[in-house]
Scaffold this motif. Sequence first.
Motif, PDB file in Angstrom:
ATOM      1  N   ASP A  54       0.827  -1.207   0.000  1.00 51.85           N
ATOM      2  CA  ASP A  54       0.000   0.000   0.000  1.00 51.85           C
ATOM      3  C   ASP A  54       0.860   1.255   0.000  1.00 51.85           C
ATOM      4  N   GLU A  55       1.921   1.243   0.793  1.00 44.37           N
ATOM      5  CA  GLU A  55       2.806   2.413   0.866  1.00 44.37           C
ATOM      6  C   GLU A  55       3.466   2.672  -0.487  1.00 44.37           C
ATOM      7  N   LEU A  56       3.915   1.615  -1.149  1.00 44.60           N
ATOM      8  CA  LEU A  56       4.529   1.764  -2.461  1.00 44.60           C
ATOM      9  C   LEU A  56       3.524   2.294  -3.474  1.00 44.60           C
ATOM     10  N   ALA A  57       2.290   1.795  -3.425  1.00 47.15           N
ATOM     11  CA  ALA A  57       1.247   2.268  -4.343  1.00 47.15           C
ATOM     12  C   ALA A  57       0.929   3.735  -4.078  1.00 47.15           C
ATOM     13  N   ARG A  58       0.867   4.131  -2.806  1.00 45.35           N
ATOM     14  CA  ARG A  58       0.614   5.535  -2.467  1.00 45.35           C
ATOM     15  C   ARG A  58       1.696   6.445  -3.026  1.00 45.35           C
ATOM     16  N   GLU A  59       2.946   6.051  -2.844  1.00 42.70           N
ATOM     17  CA  GLU A  59       4.051   6.882  -3.320  1.00 42.70           C
ATOM     18  C   GLU A  59       4.002   7.043  -4.848  1.00 42.70           C
ATOM     19  N   ASN A  60       3.694   5.976  -5.551  1.00 39.04           N
ATOM     20  CA  ASN A  60       3.615   6.047  -7.014  1.00 39.04           C
ATOM     21  C   ASN A  60       2.474   6.954  -7.464  1.00 39.04           C
ATOM     22  N   LEU A  61       1.325   6.863  -6.796  1.00 35.71           N
ATOM     23  CA  LEU A  61       0.174   7.698  -7.163  1.00 35.71           C
ATOM     24  C   LEU A  61       0.438   9.170  -6.845  1.00 35.71           C
ATOM     25  N   LYS A  62       1.087   9.436  -5.728  1.00 39.48           N
ATOM     26  CA  LYS A  62       1.419  10.826  -5.389  1.00 39.48           C
ATOM     27  C   LYS A  62       2.392  11.411  -6.399  1.00 39.48           C
ATOM     28  N   LYS A  63       3.332  10.606  -6.835  1.00 38.17           N
ATOM     29  CA  LYS A  63       4.281  11.055  -7.853  1.00 38.17           C
ATOM     30  C   LYS A  63       3.562  11.384  -9.159  1.00 38.17           C
ATOM     31  N   GLN A  64       2.621  10.527  -9.563  1.00 38.80           N
ATOM     32  CA  GLN A  64       1.846  10.794 -10.776  1.00 38.80           C
ATOM     33  C   GLN A  64       1.058  12.091 -10.653  1.00 38.80           C
ATOM     34  N   LEU A  65       0.440  12.308  -9.482  1.00 37.60           N
ATOM     35  CA  LEU A  65      -0.354  13.512  -9.270  1.00 37.60           C
ATOM     36  C   LEU A  65       0.506  14.770  -9.328  1.00 37.60           C
ATOM     37  N   LEU A  66       1.686  14.722  -8.752  1.00 42.24           N
ATOM     38  CA  LEU A  66       2.597  15.861  -8.820  1.00 42.24           C
ATOM     39  C   LEU A  66       2.998  16.166 -10.260  1.00 42.24           C
ATOM     40  N   GLN A  67       3.277  15.124 -11.027  1.00 45.32           N
ATOM     41  CA  GLN A  67       3.677  15.319 -12.422  1.00 45.32           C
ATOM     42  C   GLN A  67       2.546  15.904 -13.249  1.00 45.32           C
ATOM     43  N   LEU A  68       1.334  15.397 -13.048  1.00 47.30           N
ATOM     44  CA  LEU A  68       0.187  15.908 -13.808  1.00 47.30           C
ATOM     45  C   LEU A  68      -0.131  17.347 -13.412  1.00 47.30           C
ATOM     46  N   GLY A  69      -0.034  17.648 -12.124  1.00 48.19           N
ATOM     47  CA  GLY A  69      -0.282  19.014 -11.681  1.00 48.19           C
ATOM     48  C   GLY A  69       0.702  20.000 -12.285  1.00 48.19           C
ATOM     49  N   ALA A  70       1.966  19.603 -12.371  1.00 45.40           N
ATOM     50  CA  ALA A  70       2.983  20.469 -12.979  1.00 45.40           C
ATOM     51  C   ALA A  70       2.767  20.612 -14.478  1.00 45.40           C
ATOM     52  N   SER A  71       2.343  19.527 -15.129  1.00 46.56           N
ATOM     53  CA  SER A  71       2.171  19.552 -16.588  1.00 46.56           C
ATOM     54  C   SER A  71       1.001  20.422 -17.018  1.00 46.56           C
ATOM     55  N   TYR A  72      -0.050  20.486 -16.183  1.00 48.29           N
ATOM     56  CA  TYR A  72      -1.266  21.199 -16.586  1.00 48.29           C
ATOM     57  C   TYR A  72      -1.572  22.382 -15.688  1.00 48.29           C
ATOM     58  N   ASP A  73      -0.516  22.991 -15.126  1.00 49.88           N
ATOM     59  CA  ASP A  73      -0.640  24.226 -14.362  1.00 49.88           C
ATOM     60  C   ASP A  73      -1.736  24.137 -13.302  1.00 49.88           C
ATOM     61  N   ARG A  74      -1.670  23.075 -12.485  1.00 45.43           N
ATOM     62  CA  ARG A  74      -2.562  22.886 -11.327  1.00 45.43           C
ATOM     63  C   ARG A  74      -4.040  22.750 -11.718  1.00 45.43           C
ATOM     64  N   GLY A  75      -4.306  22.540 -12.989  1.00 49.70           N
ATOM     65  CA  GLY A  75      -5.678  22.425 -13.454  1.00 49.70           C
ATOM     66  C   GLY A  75      -6.110  23.586 -14.318  1.00 49.70           C
ATOM     67  N   TYR A  76      -5.363  24.697 -14.283  1.00 44.71           N
ATOM     68  CA  TYR A  76      -5.726  25.882 -15.076  1.00 44.71           C
ATOM     69  C   TYR A  76      -5.569  25.627 -16.575  1.00 44.71           C
TER      70      TYR A  76
END
Length: 285
Positions: A70-92
């Motif tokens: 579970d911890e490994l899955a959480r870390e991977n998902l958080k990493k994906q979310l950070l990358q997507l947030g940076a790529s799309y300007d936090r949703g803007y």
Amino acid sequence: NNRNSFTSSKKANTVSQPHLAMRSQSLTLLLSALLVALSTAFAPSRLVLAKIVVSPSHLASSEQSGEGDDELARENLKKQLLQLGASYDRGYGASPKARQEVEDVIADLEKLNPETDAAKGISGLGEASPLEGSWRMIWTTAQDVLVLNASPLTTVGAIYQVFSPPIVTNIIDLIPKIQALLPTSLFPPTLIRAEVTTRASPRTDLPMRVGLNFESVKLKPVEFLGMDAENLPPLAFDLPQIPGADAESSPGYFDVSFLDHEMLVIRQSAPGGLFALVKTDSYSP
């Protein structure tokens, strides 16, 4: 002669009977020994496999393995979310497809939420709150926040949510749009900070919900054309209160759908939308 033959045969039979009896007795003893051996082999005390299956040490090992996964899955998902947030300007700058991708990542992350009492201590009384500290927004779908970037004059800088129970302060930094297009030599930095102050409270029987009572709004210049402007007076006003509303009945609230030591996901009441934030040491502009 016939009589002699009969006598000899009878003697032979008489001699063989003890041998038959001994053989029969030996066979009986052998079968008894086999039955004892079989019954002993399958006795409960010998079911070693069953004992291994229910062994507490093996159960603990399985639980630890599951927690590690579970911890490994959480870390991977958080990493994906950070990358997507940076790529799309936090949703803007997100397309519908990108928003759906982020929604899917967040939905998977919410299934692994380790926190079960996020509202604990939010009233500022007694125990510490797991929400306490400053958090910087990395993604939002809230239209009342996304619309801020539609202004022709300003663009949205950093957005924070600062928890100092029972006070929760929403901070939005605004900068002139032209500033993002020109070098600082031509347009020195200018920053205006908006702060919305709310009072938080827990909701009865809802350990993941935080009630909010909006109290005031303040706009203050932080920097103007490269000069410190914090000494300039802010524009501030109190928000009207709903008559009869208290901490339990106030319409404002958010639900914490994920929380650990470095990431927070909340879903707010009407007008709706979600926020994903990361823990930060400072919210200084």
